[in-house]
Write an enzyme that holds these catalytic residues in place. Structure first.
Site, PDB file in Angstrom:
ATOM      1  N   HIS A 204       0.719  -1.339   0.039  1.00  0.00           N
ATOM      2  CA  HIS A 204       0.069   0.172   0.064  1.00  0.00           C
ATOM      3  C   HIS A 204       0.861   1.250   0.019  1.00  0.00           C
ATOM      4  CE1 HIS A 204       0.831  -0.415   4.371  1.00  0.00           C
ATOM      5  NE2 HIS A 204       0.431   0.969   4.593  1.00  0.00           N
TER       6      HIS A 204
HETATM    7  C1  UD1 Z   1      -2.214   5.501   5.565  1.00  0.00           C
HETATM    8  C2  UD1 Z   1      -0.917   6.296   6.304  1.00  0.00           C
HETATM    9  C3  UD1 Z   1       0.193   5.070   6.245  1.00  0.00           C
HETATM   10  C4  UD1 Z   1      -0.270   3.748   6.939  1.00  0.00           C
HETATM   11  C5  UD1 Z   1      -1.529   3.297   6.198  1.00  0.00           C
HETATM   12  C6  UD1 Z   1      -2.141   2.049   7.210  1.00  0.00           C
HETATM   13  C7  UD1 Z   1      -0.528   8.567   6.162  1.00  0.00           C
HETATM   14  C8  UD1 Z   1       0.314   9.605   5.295  1.00  0.00           C
HETATM   15  N1  UD1 Z   1      -0.364   7.170   5.592  1.00  0.00           N
HETATM   16  O1  UD1 Z   1      -2.106   5.227   4.351  1.00  0.00           O
HETATM   17  O2  UD1 Z   1       1.321   5.590   6.730  1.00  0.00           O
HETATM   18  O3  UD1 Z   1       0.935   2.754   6.443  1.00  0.00           O
HETATM   19  O4  UD1 Z   1      -2.680   4.431   6.415  1.00  0.00           O
HETATM   20  O5  UD1 Z   1      -3.018   1.415   6.305  1.00  0.00           O
HETATM   21  O6  UD1 Z   1      -1.137   8.747   7.142  1.00  0.00           O
HETATM   22  N2  UD1 Z   1      -9.411   4.891   1.591  1.00  0.00           N
HETATM   23  C9  UD1 Z   1     -10.634   3.980   1.718  1.00  0.00           C
HETATM   24  N3  UD1 Z   1     -11.106   3.631   2.818  1.00  0.00           N
HETATM   25  C10 UD1 Z   1     -10.615   4.016   4.242  1.00  0.00           C
HETATM   26  C11 UD1 Z   1      -9.403   4.657   4.346  1.00  0.00           C
HETATM   27  C12 UD1 Z   1      -8.696   5.237   2.845  1.00  0.00           C
HETATM   28  O7  UD1 Z   1     -11.126   3.764   0.627  1.00  0.00           O
HETATM   29  O8  UD1 Z   1     -11.350   3.663   5.179  1.00  0.00           O
HETATM   30  C13 UD1 Z   1      -8.970   5.221   0.418  1.00  0.00           C
HETATM   31  C14 UD1 Z   1      -9.182   6.653   0.028  1.00  0.00           C
HETATM   32  O9  UD1 Z   1      -9.349   6.447  -1.274  1.00  0.00           O
HETATM   33  C15 UD1 Z   1      -7.759   7.581   0.444  1.00  0.00           C
HETATM   34  C16 UD1 Z   1      -6.737   6.213   0.286  1.00  0.00           C
HETATM   35  O10 UD1 Z   1      -7.351   5.070   0.629  1.00  0.00           O
HETATM   36  O11 UD1 Z   1      -7.776   8.436  -0.483  1.00  0.00           O
HETATM   37  C17 UD1 Z   1      -5.536   6.404   1.246  1.00  0.00           C
HETATM   38  O12 UD1 Z   1      -5.984   6.579   2.531  1.00  0.00           O
HETATM   39  P1  UD1 Z   1      -5.211   7.536   3.516  1.00  0.00           P
HETATM   40  O13 UD1 Z   1      -5.560   7.399   4.745  1.00  0.00           O
HETATM   41  O14 UD1 Z   1      -4.766   8.784   3.068  1.00  0.00           O
HETATM   42  O15 UD1 Z   1      -3.681   6.864   3.304  1.00  0.00           O
HETATM   43  P2  UD1 Z   1      -3.137   5.170   3.359  1.00  0.00           P
HETATM   44  O16 UD1 Z   1      -2.659   5.004   2.095  1.00  0.00           O
HETATM   45  O17 UD1 Z   1      -4.338   4.511   3.906  1.00  0.00           O
HETATM   46  N1  UDP Z   2      -3.357  -5.912   8.748  1.00  0.00           N
HETATM   47  C1  UDP Z   2      -4.763  -6.463   8.551  1.00  0.00           C
HETATM   48  N2  UDP Z   2      -5.617  -6.578   7.550  1.00  0.00           N
HETATM   49  C2  UDP Z   2      -4.843  -6.381   6.159  1.00  0.00           C
HETATM   50  C3  UDP Z   2      -3.653  -6.091   6.248  1.00  0.00           C
HETATM   51  C4  UDP Z   2      -3.071  -5.677   7.256  1.00  0.00           C
HETATM   52  O1  UDP Z   2      -5.319  -6.427   9.513  1.00  0.00           O
HETATM   53  O2  UDP Z   2      -5.593  -6.836   5.141  1.00  0.00           O
HETATM   54  C5  UDP Z   2      -2.791  -5.565   9.539  1.00  0.00           C
HETATM   55  C6  UDP Z   2      -1.261  -6.154   9.865  1.00  0.00           C
HETATM   56  O3  UDP Z   2      -1.451  -7.601  10.260  1.00  0.00           O
HETATM   57  C7  UDP Z   2      -0.759  -5.248  10.576  1.00  0.00           C
HETATM   58  C8  UDP Z   2      -1.273  -3.853  10.264  1.00  0.00           C
HETATM   59  O4  UDP Z   2      -2.525  -4.254  10.021  1.00  0.00           O
HETATM   60  O5  UDP Z   2      -1.308  -5.577  12.104  1.00  0.00           O
HETATM   61  C9  UDP Z   2      -0.329  -3.141   9.463  1.00  0.00           C
HETATM   62  O6  UDP Z   2      -1.096  -1.956   9.056  1.00  0.00           O
HETATM   63  P1  UDP Z   2      -0.754  -1.326   7.638  1.00  0.00           P
HETATM   64  O7  UDP Z   2       0.046  -2.200   6.593  1.00  0.00           O
HETATM   65  O8  UDP Z   2      -1.971  -0.876   7.081  1.00  0.00           O
HETATM   66  O9  UDP Z   2       0.016  -0.263   7.820  1.00  0.00           O
HETATM   67  P2  UDP Z   2       1.747   0.063   8.199  1.00  0.00           P
HETATM   68  O10 UDP Z   2       2.155  -0.826   9.460  1.00  0.00           O
HETATM   69  O11 UDP Z   2       2.432  -0.144   7.086  1.00  0.00           O
HETATM   70  O12 UDP Z   2       1.623   1.409   8.815  1.00  0.00           O
END
Ligand code: UD1
Ligand code: UDP
Length: 363
Positions: A204
């Protein structure tokens, strides 16, 4: 004392659970604030259910947006709430936009900031999380590091050593607390998977999924690996948006899975391929071989004392490393202090620091 605990995104829910439990056991009043950065049931609700995390006391409903829009939405909603609550401390976790936003509001409101997972550095400022880590640590009064290199980074950056506490890893607290429940899940059977008979993929990071050329290269590499070892890929919504119009050959795509299912999938995997921070740590604790599809990691201890290897993003390198580790997996190892007691150590420091304080308003 009274602690406001902030969570906004998937990994945050997992990190706050042991902190809230330990604070509660130590008699500290906690107020849980959900910023709303993640909002889908599969990115938020399922974690409250899986973890037994109590419903948030306040929801800021910040939602998605550009970095500035999202960070500002959290700040704008958090500021008036914080001023009303007037707690002793705001506890923020990890490195997402919600972490930075609430740390900045608290610091300017004159409320102490405690950062859980302090001191991690990838050295790569092209990562939005790296900016969030640096600024959050700069603003924090209490810095809780998961591993020794975190302490070293902070001290080298001029943070007073007495503000820094090496406490271990809260992700590991939650993993160890949930391990047996995850083992008992029917996840593998329901997906028709055999333990040790498949690989798990999570991707992601914007650097991997937002650039179509990089994404196509990685998907091709994963398709080639899947020819030798079937791969399941629970897809993050950011990545799902990028996969529209693409048909990744050979990969079994799922929606994002809940926490217990994700642990179950990791436990049964022969190999994990990921760009997630949390998954690098979890695979190390579970002793499962992990290839990190990035050019760097802010969690090098998972490489030096765990089962992780940073392989970069070149498709050839990813395929070669996967084929190598499918034949010769690394030996399981786990960093010291990743023992399930980080939350308790954090709570002990907070209790010591804020003992005797009445701690603001109940709202
Ligand atoms: C965010 C964090 C990242 C973390 C990740 C965990 C920042 C800058 N990034 O990235 O560090 O690793 O979360 O998963 O804070 N969206 C949905 N549904 C949701 C949430 C998001 O559809 O419930 C979609 C939206 O299109 C959104 C995109 O995902 O624009 C990105 O979401 P965002 O929270 O901005 O960043 P992540 O890539 O999730
Ligand atoms: N995770 C989850 N479902 C998924 C992918 C990840 O529950 O489909 C869990 C994973 O086991 C870990 C956490 O989410 O506990 C990590 O989150 P993510 O990879 O979104 O963010 P990051 O750690 O890179 O910030």
């Amino acid at each position: 004392p009274h602690a406001v605990v902030v969570a906004g995104a998937r990994p945050n829910f997992i990190k706050v659970k042991p902190v809230i439990d330990a604070l509660t056991a130590d008699g500290v009043r906690t107020t849980l604030v959900h910023t709303g950065q993640h909002y889908d049931e599969a990115m938020s609700g399922v974690f409250f259910a899986d973890l037994g995390l109590r419903p948030p006391d306040h929801h800021l409903e910040a939602g998605s947006g550009s970095h500035a829009v999202q960070t500002a939405a959290v700040m704008t909603a958090f500021e008036p709430l914080l001023l009303r609550l007037a707690p002793d401390v705001v506890v923020v976790v990890g490195d997402v936009n919600s972490t930075l936003a609430c740390a900045l509001v608290a610091a300017k409101a004159g409320v102490a900031v405690a950062h859980v997972e302090a001191g991690l550095r990838s050295g790569d400022r092209a990562m939005p999380e790296e900016i969030n880590r640096i600024v959050t640590d700069r603003l924090s009064d209490l810095l809780f590091a998961p591993s020794p290199e975190g302490v070293a980074h902070l001290v080298a950056e001029g943070v007073p050593p007495e503000s820094v506490h090496l406490v271990g890893n809260v992700m590991v607290d939650t993993l160890l607390a949930c391990r047996e429940r995850a083992r008992a899940r029917p996840t593998l059977a329901e997906l028709g998977l055999r333990s040790g008979g498949y690989g798990l993929v999570t991707l992601h990071r914007p650097s991997n999924v937002d650039d179509p050329e990089v994404l196509d290269g990685l998907l091709a590499a994963l398709g080639e690996i899947a020819g030798r070892c079937p791969l399941v890929f629970p897809v993050h919504p950011r990545t799902a948006n990028r996969l529209v119009g693409r048909l990744p050959a050979g990969l079994r795509l799922l929606g994002p899975v809940g926490y217990l299912d994700c642990l179950a999938l990791q436990m049964g995997a022969r190999l994990v391929l990921t760009d997630s921070g949390g998954v690098q740590e979890e695979s190390t604790v579970l002793g499962v071989p992990c290839l990190t599809l990035r050019d760097n990691t802010e969690r090098p201890i998972t490489v030096t004392e765990g089962t992780n290897r940073v392989v970069g993003r070149s498709p050839d390198a990813v395929v070669a490393a996967a084929f190598e580790w499918l034949e010769r997996p690394p030996p399981p190892r786990c960093p010291a202090l990743w023992d399930g007691r980080a939350g308790q150590r954090i709570s002990a420091v907070l209790v010591r620091t804020f003992a005797g304080s009445g701690g603001g308003q109940d709202l």
